[in-house]
Design a protein around this motif. Sequence first.
Motif, PDB file in Angstrom:
ATOM      1  N   VAL A  71      -3.298   7.089  -4.637  1.00 39.30           N
ATOM      2  CA  VAL A  71      -2.839   6.534  -3.355  1.00 39.30           C
ATOM      3  C   VAL A  71      -3.836   5.490  -2.843  1.00 39.30           C
ATOM      4  O   VAL A  71      -5.041   5.584  -3.081  1.00 39.30           O
ATOM      5  N   ASP A  72      -3.293   4.499  -2.140  1.00 40.41           N
ATOM      6  CA  ASP A  72      -4.147   3.454  -1.573  1.00 40.41           C
ATOM      7  C   ASP A  72      -4.811   3.921  -0.281  1.00 40.41           C
ATOM      8  O   ASP A  72      -5.932   3.512   0.032  1.00 40.41           O
ATOM      9  N   ILE A  73      -4.105   4.747   0.486  1.00 41.11           N
ATOM     10  CA  ILE A  73      -4.617   5.230   1.769  1.00 41.11           C
ATOM     11  C   ILE A  73      -4.342   6.728   1.891  1.00 41.11           C
ATOM     12  O   ILE A  73      -3.213   7.181   1.686  1.00 41.11           O
ATOM     13  N   TYR A  74      -5.380   7.475   2.194  1.00 41.60           N
ATOM     14  CA  TYR A  74      -5.225   8.889   2.577  1.00 41.60           C
ATOM     15  C   TYR A  74      -5.386   8.941   4.086  1.00 41.60           C
ATOM     16  O   TYR A  74      -6.403   8.523   4.632  1.00 41.60           O
ATOM     17  N   CYS A  75      -4.362   9.450   4.765  1.00 43.41           N
ATOM     18  CA  CYS A  75      -4.390   9.502   6.229  1.00 43.41           C
ATOM     19  C   CYS A  75      -4.141  10.925   6.692  1.00 43.41           C
ATOM     20  O   CYS A  75      -3.265  11.621   6.166  1.00 43.41           O
ATOM     21  N   ILE A  76      -4.913  11.365   7.672  1.00 46.93           N
ATOM     22  CA  ILE A  76      -4.662  12.658   8.316  1.00 46.93           C
ATOM     23  C   ILE A  76      -4.958  12.501   9.802  1.00 46.93           C
ATOM     24  O   ILE A  76      -6.027  12.020  10.185  1.00 46.93           O
ATOM     25  N   SER A  77      -3.993  12.843  10.629  1.00 46.59           N
ATOM     26  CA  SER A  77      -4.136  12.656  12.073  1.00 46.59           C
ATOM     27  C   SER A  77      -4.004  13.999  12.786  1.00 46.59           C
ATOM     28  O   SER A  77      -2.966  14.666  12.676  1.00 46.59           O
TER      29      SER A  77
ATOM     30  N   ASP B  99       0.829  -1.213   0.000  1.00 46.14           N
ATOM     31  CA  ASP B  99       0.000   0.000   0.000  1.00 46.14           C
ATOM     32  C   ASP B  99       0.860   1.259   0.000  1.00 46.14           C
ATOM     33  O   ASP B  99       1.876   1.352   0.696  1.00 46.14           O
ATOM     34  N   LYS B 100       0.410   2.223  -0.775  1.00 51.40           N
ATOM     35  CA  LYS B 100       1.045   3.536  -0.816  1.00 51.40           C
ATOM     36  C   LYS B 100       0.165   4.499  -0.021  1.00 51.40           C
ATOM     37  O   LYS B 100      -0.975   4.746  -0.397  1.00 51.40           O
ATOM     38  N   MET B 101       0.696   5.027   1.075  1.00 50.10           N
ATOM     39  CA  MET B 101      -0.092   5.901   1.942  1.00 50.10           C
ATOM     40  C   MET B 101       0.350   7.354   1.794  1.00 50.10           C
ATOM     41  O   MET B 101       1.549   7.639   1.729  1.00 50.10           O
ATOM     42  N   LEU B 102      -0.619   8.237   1.726  1.00 47.67           N
ATOM     43  CA  LEU B 102      -0.376   9.674   1.774  1.00 47.67           C
ATOM     44  C   LEU B 102      -0.715  10.135   3.185  1.00 47.67           C
ATOM     45  O   LEU B 102      -1.861  10.047   3.617  1.00 47.67           O
TER      46      LEU B 102
ATOM     47  N   GLY C  46      -9.857   2.532  -2.475  1.00 48.80           N
ATOM     48  CA  GLY C  46      -8.856   2.914  -1.484  1.00 48.80           C
ATOM     49  C   GLY C  46      -9.482   3.420  -0.198  1.00 48.80           C
ATOM     50  O   GLY C  46     -10.708   3.536  -0.070  1.00 48.80           O
ATOM     51  N   GLN C  47      -8.641   3.740   0.751  1.00 49.17           N
ATOM     52  CA  GLN C  47      -9.101   4.009   2.114  1.00 49.17           C
ATOM     53  C   GLN C  47      -8.902   5.478   2.511  1.00 49.17           C
ATOM     54  O   GLN C  47      -7.898   6.104   2.170  1.00 49.17           O
ATOM     55  N   PHE C  48      -9.887   5.996   3.231  1.00 48.88           N
ATOM     56  CA  PHE C  48      -9.797   7.306   3.874  1.00 48.88           C
ATOM     57  C   PHE C  48      -9.706   7.064   5.369  1.00 48.88           C
ATOM     58  O   PHE C  48     -10.551   6.381   5.951  1.00 48.88           O
ATOM     59  N   ALA C  49      -8.675   7.620   6.013  1.00 47.67           N
ATOM     60  CA  ALA C  49      -8.485   7.406   7.447  1.00 47.67           C
ATOM     61  C   ALA C  49      -8.161   8.736   8.114  1.00 47.67           C
ATOM     62  O   ALA C  49      -7.152   9.365   7.797  1.00 47.67           O
ATOM     63  N   CYS C  50      -9.020   9.142   9.028  1.00 45.95           N
ATOM     64  CA  CYS C  50      -8.845  10.418   9.714  1.00 45.95           C
ATOM     65  C   CYS C  50      -8.942  10.195  11.220  1.00 45.95           C
ATOM     66  O   CYS C  50      -9.904   9.578  11.709  1.00 45.95           O
TER      67      CYS C  50
ATOM     68  N   TYR D 246     -12.183   8.039  12.011  1.00 50.47           N
ATOM     69  CA  TYR D 246     -13.096   7.903  10.866  1.00 50.47           C
ATOM     70  C   TYR D 246     -12.347   7.093   9.815  1.00 50.47           C
ATOM     71  O   TYR D 246     -11.353   7.583   9.247  1.00 50.47           O
ATOM     72  N   ILE D 247     -12.785   5.877   9.559  1.00 51.83           N
ATOM     73  CA  ILE D 247     -12.107   5.030   8.578  1.00 51.83           C
ATOM     74  C   ILE D 247     -13.143   4.533   7.572  1.00 51.83           C
ATOM     75  O   ILE D 247     -14.081   3.833   7.930  1.00 51.83           O
ATOM     76  N   GLY D 248     -12.966   4.939   6.330  1.00 49.27           N
ATOM     77  CA  GLY D 248     -13.922   4.585   5.289  1.00 49.27           C
ATOM     78  C   GLY D 248     -13.213   4.274   3.983  1.00 49.27           C
ATOM     79  O   GLY D 248     -11.994   4.082   3.932  1.00 49.27           O
ATOM     80  N   SER D 249     -13.986   4.231   2.903  1.00 48.40           N
ATOM     81  CA  SER D 249     -13.405   3.847   1.620  1.00 48.40           C
ATOM     82  C   SER D 249     -14.062   4.631   0.487  1.00 48.40           C
ATOM     83  O   SER D 249     -15.190   5.126   0.604  1.00 48.40           O
ATOM     84  N   LYS D 250     -13.326   4.727  -0.601  1.00 54.73           N
ATOM     85  CA  LYS D 250     -13.852   5.322  -1.829  1.00 54.73           C
ATOM     86  C   LYS D 250     -14.478   4.202  -2.656  1.00 54.73           C
ATOM     87  O   LYS D 250     -13.851   3.153  -2.853  1.00 54.73           O
ATOM     88  N   PRO D 251     -15.712   4.372  -3.110  1.00 50.77           N
ATOM     89  CA  PRO D 251     -16.366   3.289  -3.860  1.00 50.77           C
ATOM     90  C   PRO D 251     -15.519   2.826  -5.052  1.00 50.77           C
ATOM     91  O   PRO D 251     -14.867   3.634  -5.718  1.00 50.77           O
ATOM     92  N   ARG D 252     -15.524   1.528  -5.279  1.00 50.60           N
ATOM     93  CA  ARG D 252     -14.732   0.981  -6.384  1.00 50.60           C
ATOM     94  C   ARG D 252     -15.241   1.439  -7.747  1.00 50.60           C
ATOM     95  O   ARG D 252     -14.512   1.416  -8.733  1.00 50.60           O
ATOM     96  N   THR D 253     -16.495   1.857  -7.797  1.00 49.10           N
ATOM     97  CA  THR D 253     -17.071   2.294  -9.060  1.00 49.10           C
ATOM     98  C   THR D 253     -16.920   3.789  -9.279  1.00 49.10           C
ATOM     99  O   THR D 253     -17.441   4.339 -10.244  1.00 49.10           O
TER     100      THR D 253
END
Length: 311
Positions: free
Chosen positions: A189-195, A112-115, A219-223, A303-310
């Motif tokens: 990116v596979d994961i967008y992370c902001i803490s 995974d490539k994380m931003l 991919g994943q959104f993680a805040c 908050y951990i979610g995902s971007k729809p594959r479509t």
Amino acid sequence: MTNIRQAFARVCNANMGTFTNIIKQQQPLALPSIRAMSSASTPKQKATATDSPTLDMLYGDNVPISAKKDIMGDVYCKVADRYDAVSDMISMSMNKRWKQRFIEQMRPMPGDKMLDVAGGTCEVARRYLQYQDTVNHDTTSSVHVVDFNDSMLQVGRRRMAQSSWMDNERVTFAQGNAEDLADVPDNSVDIYCISAGMHNLPHPERALCEAYRVVKPGGQFACLEYGHTDTPVIGQICRWYWDTGIPFLGQVLANDRASYERLAHSVRTFPHQKRFAQAIRHAGFHLPGAGYELYQWGMMVAYIGSKPRTA
């Protein structure tokens, strides 16, 4: 891509005061969806300095919302070298435990490539790479750390300087704005992370739009962000701690009450987790269940979610 970014800019400029109104509880949340942005064709009037909302309730002075970046930038320049110690102080030593739990809940996959946005000191980036190394036994994953504050990035670079991750280019750095990630391609990116970064932004809705743009479909959104404690007695204690305790500690430990007041007020006036989860969904992400998980009664919220594959 150009049309999407232009539409995005038009809509975000037109919605400049949305989050301030959410904070003041004056109107229901009404953020545009990404799909509406991408199909927008009529330019909307750009907000001007005159009609731009102010941050009176945040800082007690008549500061245009556009100045929040500079104000918070100055605060973080002052605290950069001791930022993690400050975070430990603010969180009553729970900060590291929260971030470790956050990474474990993300469950990143090998490669995974994380931003990592607003990730200057690399506390999250380091834990992410450790997880990949020890749990996934993976040496191909990487993290790109972006922060608007160069002082914070310098701290991160120093911490990672002697690591094999730097030698193998698994961690890279760039100074950038969470509200305009111009150097990050669409769907890359596979994961967008902001803490603990959203509360510092003048326009969090713009950051959410950019997050949606750069994350790959699926991919994943993680805040991870400070939250609001609704339990009556604990909530009162937490509010007292933010309003009075943290500025007092800032004065005693760092002789800098003003910076810690602004940090605390920026956190305290950020939208409630229910409203922010709704904003994330409006940006286009899928959040399961209630949309968030409380750490320590809501002192911190994941908050951990995902971007729809479509998408």
